[in-house]
Design an enzyme around this catalytic site. Structure first.
Site, PDB file in Angstrom:
ATOM      1  N   SER A 555       0.845  -1.190   0.000  1.00  0.00           N
ATOM      2  CA  SER A 555       0.000   0.000   0.000  1.00  0.00           C
ATOM      3  C   SER A 555       0.886   1.248   0.000  1.00  0.00           C
ATOM      4  O   SER A 555       1.667   1.440  -0.919  1.00  0.00           O
ATOM      5  CB  SER A 555      -0.967  -0.040   1.187  1.00  0.00           C
ATOM      6  OG  SER A 555      -1.999   0.897   1.026  1.00  0.00           O
ATOM      7  N   ASP A 640      -9.778  -3.642  -5.541  1.00  0.00           N
ATOM      8  CA  ASP A 640      -9.161  -2.803  -4.515  1.00  0.00           C
ATOM      9  C   ASP A 640      -9.788  -1.412  -4.524  1.00  0.00           C
ATOM     10  O   ASP A 640      -9.807  -0.739  -5.555  1.00  0.00           O
ATOM     11  CB  ASP A 640      -7.661  -2.696  -4.776  1.00  0.00           C
ATOM     12  CG  ASP A 640      -6.882  -2.174  -3.576  1.00  0.00           C
ATOM     13  OD1 ASP A 640      -7.465  -1.426  -2.774  1.00  0.00           O
ATOM     14  OD2 ASP A 640      -5.697  -2.506  -3.457  1.00  0.00           O
ATOM     15  N   HIS A 675      -8.100  -4.801  -1.494  1.00  0.00           N
ATOM     16  CA  HIS A 675      -6.847  -4.312  -0.930  1.00  0.00           C
ATOM     17  C   HIS A 675      -6.201  -5.316   0.018  1.00  0.00           C
ATOM     18  O   HIS A 675      -4.981  -5.423   0.085  1.00  0.00           O
ATOM     19  CB  HIS A 675      -7.120  -3.003  -0.180  1.00  0.00           C
ATOM     20  CG  HIS A 675      -5.895  -2.199   0.105  1.00  0.00           C
ATOM     21  ND1 HIS A 675      -5.121  -1.648  -0.887  1.00  0.00           N
ATOM     22  CD2 HIS A 675      -5.306  -1.844   1.276  1.00  0.00           C
ATOM     23  CE1 HIS A 675      -4.121  -0.979  -0.346  1.00  0.00           C
ATOM     24  NE2 HIS A 675      -4.200  -1.094   0.961  1.00  0.00           N
TER      25      HIS A 675
END
Length: 701
Positions: A555, A640, A675
């Protein structure tokens, strides 16, 4: 523009027959639609902008072609991947159960059954000898779903209704549902597009919940729902109009108030109403003021407030429930420049606070009658947290503890006698013995003189002679502290001679608020240079073989990976960038993308030329050059909602087109997840095994 899919089909054919050829789909498609993006008179040509067309068949075909190329390229490691998967899964208890927590006369806990991926939420009335009641079996709910997640499980004050939110895509767009625990029947009430955050009022029929914006997915509205009514007629209680804020709701530990919070990176604001009168009008606790953060809880005649008001590292205040304005706040714990004040927990006779000093967490017990003390911890690097403590009238504190060698442990601590009882330590199978491993806490000098903490794990027998492969993990954003907690999967690397290290770089909050502020906005590059300097330090101190240094981040930590491979590609043999935020400027200029407006105070708003230029100087996608890069494994999820799949997809395509040399640039797209990757405690380990096989193969282990 209409495109033929012949190139895609050709690519898939080539991939099936040749493990070394990357997808040939890129040049003919990309060349047809370069996009020119202009800001402040500056032009950026994005030859892969079209990859954001999620519904385009050719985009999906491209992602599938990348997956096929990955599979072929890594085919020689399939045996290793299976071995790693079996090792990792063997360390996960086949049957497991959380420590029961007493709440409103029931003992609540979750358990896992052998061979099943998802938890079962259960309870027993008044005593653990009472019959077990199954509230939710997530395995049954997830049957037939490739992805499934449950959030916000909460029971009404009457103990007879459970609310829970489900997501079967991975995009974190939940649907709120209700189950009657007496009859076992689902209620017809069903509320879509919620965040999974909700709070029950005390009347046993009213619930407050947060709803997401359908496009940006920002939690922007709080509604009130009464069971048995049509959700379409739910009452809007609060709407957060500022697009840089999101909103949420909770009930105080005392159960006396419903609290509606609004927050963004720098500022927060709360409203409250009597939980016995859910139709009341929420009252503003203290109006928002830019730069002032605070959070609240209630006890007796006072609210308690953790705030950075005139306190960079936060302090604890209190105010009468009848006068919540700032002018009425008084100090409970003053500000200290060398101690960061984290969360707090209120009991009838005690206050417990979590603090950080010198990068380590301390739990401080403070009797209301005076005379405080700290709970002692012995290891050089660890993580300790206040656990779920729903009861006021008790001297027993629940806290959790783990380290790089000590599995997740739950303790009960008598705040009066200071006796500590281990309630549970997660069992780790596969022959794991903590005595076989060592952990260290050292400091590396950054180029500006700052001392960066580093937590290290290795297996006994390790020799500090510069011959070991190193995996260096870091995050470094949002003030999120990456504490050295136990990760059973990492043992598979340590057993193969790897040194595993966590760099506690700026952008996190390990060393207080200043540590965070020095790693954001126009000082963001400190995050990247800290990481590079830690890697150099570990090599210089002979923890690592200079030719076998590996990086890993996800991330915002994936942004870190993208930045450092542009800045120092020579330093790394290979890098894993998970769901990486790499197209910084394009994303931060697009307010329609989830999270963008919420993060201006983290990264800056590139509509301002100063921030645009600074972002441009480090944005991984914008700084890909013709050079030799490390071997790269990049992961993403089609659904995501936090880092859109097209960011890593574009980055990989551009790296392939511009790089020099034959380094592997691989991408894996989970076509059924978001995600957080694959759901399920076992299934998700397939992705971990792939990542570790990539590293071990390159390390020659």
């Amino acid at each position: 523009m209409t495109r033929s899919i012949a190139a895609v089909l050709l690519a898939l054919t080539l991939i099936a027959g040749c493990a070394t050829a990357p997808p040939a789909v890129q040049p003919p498609l990309a060349a047809q639609r370069p996009t020119v993006l202009t800001q402040h008179g500056h032009e950026r040509v994005d030859e892969y902008y079209w990859l954001r067309e999620r519904e385009n068949r050719e985009v999906i075909a491209y992602l599938e072609a990348e997956n096929a190329y990955l599979k072929q390229t890594m085919k020689h490691t399939e045996g290793l991947q299976e071995q790693l998967y079996e090792e990792i899964v063997a360390r996960i208890p086949p049957r497991d159960e959380s420590v029961p927590t007493l709440r409103d006369g029931y003992f609540y806990y979750t358990r896992f059954e052998e061979g099943k991926d998802y938890p079962i939420y259960v309870r027993r009335k008044e005593a653990m000898t009472a019959p077990e009641e199954v509230m939710l079996d997530v395995n049954a709910l997830a049957a037939g779903q490739s992805y499934f997640n449950v959030a916000g499980v909460s029971v009404s004050r009457g103990n007879d209704i459970v609310a829970y939110a489900t997501d079967n895509v991975g995009r974190r767009k939940y649907t709120l549902r209700f189950k009657n625990l007496t009859t076992g029947q689902l209620l017809p009430d069903e509320i879509p597009l919620v965040s999974g955050n909700q709070a029950w009022a005390n009347d046993n029929r009213t619930i407050f919940y947060s709803r997401k914006h359908p496009e940006t997915l920002r939690s922007y509205r709080i509604y009130r729902h009464e069971l048995g009514t049509d959700p379409a007629g739910d009452t809007l209680v609060f709407e957060e109009a500022d697009e840089t804020f999101s909103t949420f709701v909770f009930r105080t530990k005392s159960k006396r108030y419903i609290v509606i919070g609004s927050g963004q990176t720098l500022t927060s604001e709360y409203r409250y109403l009597d939980a016995d009168q859910p139709r009341g009008e929420p009252q503003v606790f203290e109006p928002r003021k830019r730069g002032r953060e605070y959070s609240i809880d209630h006890y007796g005649d006072h609210f308690y407030i953790r705030t950075n008001d005139d306190a960079r590292n936060f302090r604890l205040m209190k105010t009468p429930v009848s006068a919540t304005g700032r002018e009425n706040w008084s100090v409970v714990i003053p500000h200290r420049p060398d101690v960061y004040l984290g969360g707090f927990e209120i009991f009838r006779d005690h206050l417990v606070v979590s603090e950080r000093k010198d990068g380590l967490i301390r739990l401080r017990v403070m009797p209301w009658s005076g005379g405080d003390h700290y709970i002692p911890f012995d290891e050089p690097a660890y993580v300790a947290r206040i656990a779920d403590n729903p009861e006021f009238d008790t001297s027993q504190l629940r806290f959790t503890y783990s380290s790089l060698t000590t599995p997740f442990s739950t303790y009960q601590y008598d705040m009066t006698s200071r006796d500590r009882t281990l309630l549970k330590r997660t069992a780790v199978g596969g022959g794991y013995d903590p005595a076989n491993y060592q952990t260290e806490r050292i400091y590396a000098s950054a180029r500006d003189g700052k001392r960066v903490p580093v937590s290290i794990l290795y297996r006994n027998g390790f020799k500090k002679d510069g011959s070991a492969p190193l995996l260096l993990y870091a995050y470094g954003s949002y003030g999120s502290s990456i504490d050295p907690g136990f990760n059973s999967s990492v043992i598979s690397l340590a057993d193969r001679g790897f040194v595993y290290a966590i760099a506690h770089i700026r952008g996190g909050q390990e060393l207080g608020r200043e540590w965070y502020e020095q790693g954001k906005l126009l000082q963001k590059k400190n995050t990247f240079t800290d990481y590079i300097d830690v890697a150099e330090h570990l090599v210089a101190q002979k923890y690592a073989d200079r030719e076998r240094v590996f990086g890993y981040g996800g991330s915002a930590g994936g942004l870190l990976m993208g930045a450092v491979v542009n800045m120092r590609p020579d330093l790394f043999k290979g890098v894993v960038a998970a769901v990486p935020f790499v197209d910084v400027i394009t994303t931060m200029l697009d307010a329609s993308i989830p999270l963008t407006t919420f993060e201006y105070d983290e990264w800056g708003n590139p509509a301002d030329r100063q921030y645009y230029d600074y972002m441009l100087s480090y944005s991984p996608y914008d700084n890909v050059q013709a050079r030799e890069y490390p071997h790269l494994l990049v992961t993403t999820g089609l659904h995501d909602s936090q880092v859109q799949y097209w960011e890593p997809a574009k980055w990989v395509a551009r790296l392939r087109a511009r790089k020099i040399g034959d380094q592997r640039i691989l991408m894996h797209t989970n076509m059924e997840a978001g995600h957080g990757g694959q759901s399920g405690r076992f299934r998700r380990q397939k992705e971990t095994a792939l990542m570790y096989a990539f590293l071990i193969d390159l390390a020659g282990k």
